[in-house]
Enzyme design. Structure first.
Site, PDB file in Angstrom:
ATOM      1  N   ASP A   1      29.604 -48.098  15.274  1.00 33.63           N
ATOM      2  CA  ASP A   1      29.498 -49.430  15.853  1.00 33.63           C
ATOM      3  C   ASP A   1      30.708 -50.232  15.372  1.00 33.63           C
ATOM      4  O   ASP A   1      30.842 -50.502  14.179  1.00 33.63           O
ATOM      5  CB  ASP A   1      28.181 -50.070  15.379  1.00 33.63           C
ATOM      6  CG  ASP A   1      28.024 -51.501  15.875  1.00 33.63           C
ATOM      7  OD1 ASP A   1      28.941 -52.006  16.559  1.00 33.63           O
ATOM      8  OD2 ASP A   1      26.978 -52.107  15.562  1.00 33.63           O
TER       9      ASP A   1
ATOM     10  N   GLY B   1      36.331 -46.088  20.199  1.00 34.60           N
ATOM     11  CA  GLY B   1      36.258 -46.306  21.658  1.00 34.60           C
ATOM     12  C   GLY B   1      36.802 -45.089  22.383  1.00 34.60           C
ATOM     13  O   GLY B   1      37.414 -45.203  23.446  1.00 34.60           O
TER      14      GLY B   1
ATOM     15  N   GLN C   1      38.137 -45.568  29.029  1.00 33.55           N
ATOM     16  CA  GLN C   1      39.241 -45.195  29.925  1.00 33.55           C
ATOM     17  C   GLN C   1      40.491 -44.799  29.141  1.00 33.55           C
ATOM     18  O   GLN C   1      41.072 -43.745  29.360  1.00 33.55           O
ATOM     19  CB  GLN C   1      39.579 -46.368  30.869  1.00 33.55           C
ATOM     20  CG  GLN C   1      40.586 -45.991  31.951  1.00 33.55           C
ATOM     21  CD  GLN C   1      41.212 -47.189  32.664  1.00 33.55           C
ATOM     22  OE1 GLN C   1      41.113 -48.329  32.190  1.00 33.55           O
ATOM     23  NE2 GLN C   1      41.847 -46.944  33.782  1.00 33.55           N
TER      24      GLN C   1
ATOM     25  N   TYR D   1      37.883 -62.731  28.260  1.00 42.31           N
ATOM     26  CA  TYR D   1      38.632 -61.539  27.859  1.00 42.31           C
ATOM     27  C   TYR D   1      40.075 -61.919  27.507  1.00 42.31           C
ATOM     28  O   TYR D   1      40.585 -61.543  26.446  1.00 42.31           O
ATOM     29  CB  TYR D   1      38.598 -60.538  29.019  1.00 42.31           C
ATOM     30  CG  TYR D   1      39.452 -59.308  28.854  1.00 42.31           C
ATOM     31  CD1 TYR D   1      39.141 -58.323  27.921  1.00 42.31           C
ATOM     32  CD2 TYR D   1      40.566 -59.105  29.672  1.00 42.31           C
ATOM     33  CE1 TYR D   1      39.921 -57.179  27.802  1.00 42.31           C
ATOM     34  CE2 TYR D   1      41.342 -57.961  29.566  1.00 42.31           C
ATOM     35  CZ  TYR D   1      41.020 -57.000  28.630  1.00 42.31           C
ATOM     36  OH  TYR D   1      41.786 -55.875  28.516  1.00 42.31           O
TER      37      TYR D   1
HETATM   38  N1  SER Z   1      42.565 -53.954  33.270  1.00 36.62           N
HETATM   39  C1  SER Z   1      42.132 -55.129  32.617  1.00 36.62           C
HETATM   40  C2  SER Z   1      41.123 -55.860  33.414  1.00 36.62           C
HETATM   41  O1  SER Z   1      41.210 -55.819  34.615  1.00 36.62           O
HETATM   42  C3  SER Z   1      43.290 -56.030  32.352  1.00 36.62           C
HETATM   43  O2  SER Z   1      43.748 -55.810  31.100  1.00 36.62           O
HETATM   44  O3  SER Z   1      40.300 -56.516  32.855  1.00 36.62           O
END
Ligand code: SER
Length: 313
Positions: free
Chosen positions: A49, A8, A12, A139
């Site tokens: 991948d 990755g 960011q 997430y």
């Molecule tokens: N920066 C992340 C998000 O906003 C939080 O871990 O999904």
């Protein structure tokens, strides 16, 4: 010679971590990888991948990798658009790395978790390491499950997986993609392009944030600490500073009075409202001397400086 692998590397965190590591360790000890065909860096790059165990294992053997920084994930806001894909990528890519560690192909792993492991039932302020965790996004659920699996592998198989629960990360190298805290980066781009900023959160939404240099230092310091000192086997709370959108806006508006913000909260407001305002990071401070250096003022100064340099290059 053993090497480290960043999976990755074009994201960011990955792009900033690779440039930091390239200043601190020999270049031929670093291997970058991502799903993209090419990297913007000159370091060794391998298209990879993260869902393909055999491909990762091959790369590990080819470059004699001993340490992996596994930075692949679909973030909170984007994740809501495709929950199953998010769960699949976030969890199964982690399992690949955990299995490589369990099978002793690699010695050490860094994997980022997030404040998204907390939810509406968690305390809002100074949220403790062991607070109630009932995340409401896919997430957040994947990060919490990931944390439990990291601890499970560490306890059961004696692996060395280290992790930090990151607040929103403010950085200038690449734009974050699909997070709820992204406004705190996007606003700087609007400011420097003399455009009004349309903010997707309301002005009062307080969230914990951290400047990228602090985030990278936290990873570096946690990874070099003696394993015996690390009492948390899942993921460490860390804290930078807490702000709402109007706090950044007010400061930018002082620099350029014509800069304007328009608040148009969307579905991300609900996600932000479920997260803590501030984080208690006493375990990180105690176990590996964590200390943030950047507050909002320093972050604003350096973001403007770095983005101007980036635009002028
Ligand atoms: N920066 C992340 C998000 O906003 C939080 O871990 O999904």
């Amino acid at each position: 010679m053993s090497r480290i692998l960043i999976i990755g590397s074009e994201g960011q965190l990955g792009s900033e971590l690779s440039s930091f590591l390239s200043k601190n360790i020999e270049h031929d000890k670093i291997v970058l990888s991502d799903i993209r065909n090419n990297s913007s860096s000159d370091l060794t790059y391998q298209k990879l991948d993260a869902l393909n165990y055999d491909e990762i294992k091959k790369t590990v053997l080819k470059y004699n990798i001993s340490e992996i920084y596994h930075l692949v994930a679909i973030l909170s806001a984007k994740g809501e658009q495709n929950p199953m894909k998010t769960w699949d990528l976030n969890m199964n890519s982690l399992f690949n790395i955990l299995e490589l560690a369990k099978n002793k192909f690699i010695k050490k792993v860094f994997w980022p978790s997030s404040i998204s492991v907390f939810g509406e039932t968690s305390p809002k302020n100074n949220t403790n390491q062991f607070s109630v965790m009932e995340p409401s996004t896919v997430y957040g659920i994947s990060k919490l499950a990931g944390e439990r699996w990291c601890e499970y592998y560490n306890q059961r198989y004696n692996t060395d997986i280290r992790s930090i629960r990151f607040p929103g990360i403010i950085s200038s190298n690449t734009l974050p993609g699909g997070g709820t805290t992204d406004y705190a980066v996007e606003i700087f781009y609007s400011f420097l392009n003399n455009k009004d900023y349309k903010c997707f959160l309301n002005k009062e939404t307080i969230l914990p944030m951290i400047y990228i240099d602090d985030a990278i230092n936290s990873i570096f310091n946690l990874m070099k600490e003696n394993k015996k000192k690390l009492s948390i086997k899942s993921s460490y709370n860390i804290s930078g500073f807490s702000i709402n959108p109007s706090m950044i806006f007010e400061k930018l508006n002082k620099i350029n009075e014509s800069f304007k913000i328009i608040y148009e909260p969307d579905y991300r407001q609900k996600i932000a409202d479920s997260w803590p305002n501030s984080i208690n990071d006493e375990y990180a401070k105690r176990d590996w001397n964590w200390m943030a250096e950047f507050d909002l003022d320093r972050t604003i100064d350096i973001m403007i400086k770095r983005l101007k340099t980036k635009y002028n290059d």
